[in-house]
Design a protein around this motif. Sequence first.
Motif, short mmCIF file in Angstrom:
data_model
loop_
_atom_site.label_atom_id
_atom_site.label_comp_id
_atom_site.label_asym_id
_atom_site.label_seq_id
_atom_site.Cartn_x
_atom_site.Cartn_y
_atom_site.Cartn_z
N THR A 1 0.95 -1.32 -0.20
CA THR A 1 -0.13 -0.03 -0.07
C THR A 1 1.11 1.07 -0.38
OG1 THR A 1 -1.26 -0.65 1.42
CG2 THR A 1 -1.62 1.07 1.63
N ARG B 1 2.01 1.75 -3.26
CA ARG B 1 1.33 2.48 -4.18
C ARG B 1 0.90 3.75 -4.23
NH1 ARG B 1 -1.47 -3.04 -2.66
NH2 ARG B 1 -2.06 -4.14 -4.64
N GLN B 2 1.38 3.71 -2.68
CA GLN B 2 0.99 5.71 -2.70
C GLN B 2 1.98 6.96 -2.50
OE1 GLN B 2 -0.58 5.26 1.65
NE2 GLN B 2 -3.09 4.86 0.47
N SER C 1 2.87 -5.52 -8.37
CA SER C 1 1.82 -5.18 -8.72
C SER C 1 1.40 -3.47 -7.72
CB SER C 1 0.14 -5.65 -8.11
OG SER C 1 -0.43 -5.48 -8.94
N ALA C 2 1.99 -3.34 -6.70
CA ALA C 2 2.32 -1.47 -6.42
C ALA C 2 3.10 -1.18 -7.03
CB ALA C 2 2.35 -2.05 -4.12
N ALA D 1 3.78 -1.11 -10.31
CA ALA D 1 3.57 -1.51 -11.76
C ALA D 1 2.33 -0.38 -12.05
CB ALA D 1 3.07 -2.95 -12.14
N GLU D 2 1.43 -0.54 -10.34
CA GLU D 2 0.12 0.25 -10.57
C GLU D 2 0.96 1.97 -10.43
OE1 GLU D 2 -3.24 1.26 -7.57
OE2 GLU D 2 -2.84 -0.31 -8.03
N ARG D 3 1.74 2.48 -9.54
CA ARG D 3 1.92 3.02 -9.32
C ARG D 3 2.58 4.18 -10.51
NH1 ARG D 3 7.29 5.27 -8.19
NH2 ARG D 3 7.65 7.13 -7.39
N GLY E 1 1.97 3.46 -13.59
CA GLY E 1 1.21 3.51 -15.24
C GLY E 1 1.33 2.14 -15.85
N PRO F 1 1.63 -2.26 -17.48
CA PRO F 1 0.76 -3.07 -17.20
C PRO F 1 0.94 -4.30 -17.14
CG PRO F 1 2.26 -2.62 -20.04
CD PRO F 1 2.55 -1.35 -18.44
N ALA F 2 0.24 -5.32 -15.99
CA ALA F 2 0.81 -6.07 -15.22
C ALA F 2 2.15 -6.96 -16.51
CB ALA F 2 -0.51 -7.28 -15.12
#
Length: 208
Positions: A81, A84-85, A141-142, A144-146, A148, A150-151
């Motif tokens: 988490t 991601r932040q 995953s975190a 990658a999300e941060r 932008g 792809p997985a």
Amino acid sequence: MTQAGGRTGRPPLTEERKAAIRMEIARAAVDLFIAQGVAATTGEQIGQAVGVSARTVWRYFPTKESCVRPLFSTGIETIATTLRQWRPGRPLQEAFDHLWTTEAVLPGPDVGALLRLTRTEPGLRAVWLQTHDEAEPAFASALAERAGLPADDVRPAIWAAMLNAALRAAVEHHAYRTAGPSAGPAAARADLAATLRTALAVVEAGLG
């Protein structure tokens, strides 16, 4: 309590209660491993320390060594988490600063003693390494999300591997060199936090 079909019995345990039981078993196992060694510890003894049967212990864990896994995996989701932040352009250490005072991430002295046992207990070492191996996809995953991405992009996987290895090495380094009663709990936690900050600084260039 009467259930459907006229049967009676206890209501099913909630996931929160199951997690609490797993943690109780983990802490009891650690205490016994430290006090008398892994070989001398039985599932029956672990169960007795918690107030459950050995059958219940084996329902939650396949081996006595795996009983400690909840302590090893504490903080994985919190770290994911935080990643991601983590705001673009800000130091990685800054993103983690709020975690260094919480037991959700910093392991206590019992985990430090347990880590020292992993040097001579292959079963415990396997559980420790497997926990980190399973944490890596969550970190990837975190990240990658941060970013932008792809997985299936390889870069988050590499960043996660770097971060994961750094965190593991930092915790082990702290545990191995702080054995004994020379430092109190507060000093030990401060040393661990400083070691983790150093680890983050080392890998930050590759994660930025």
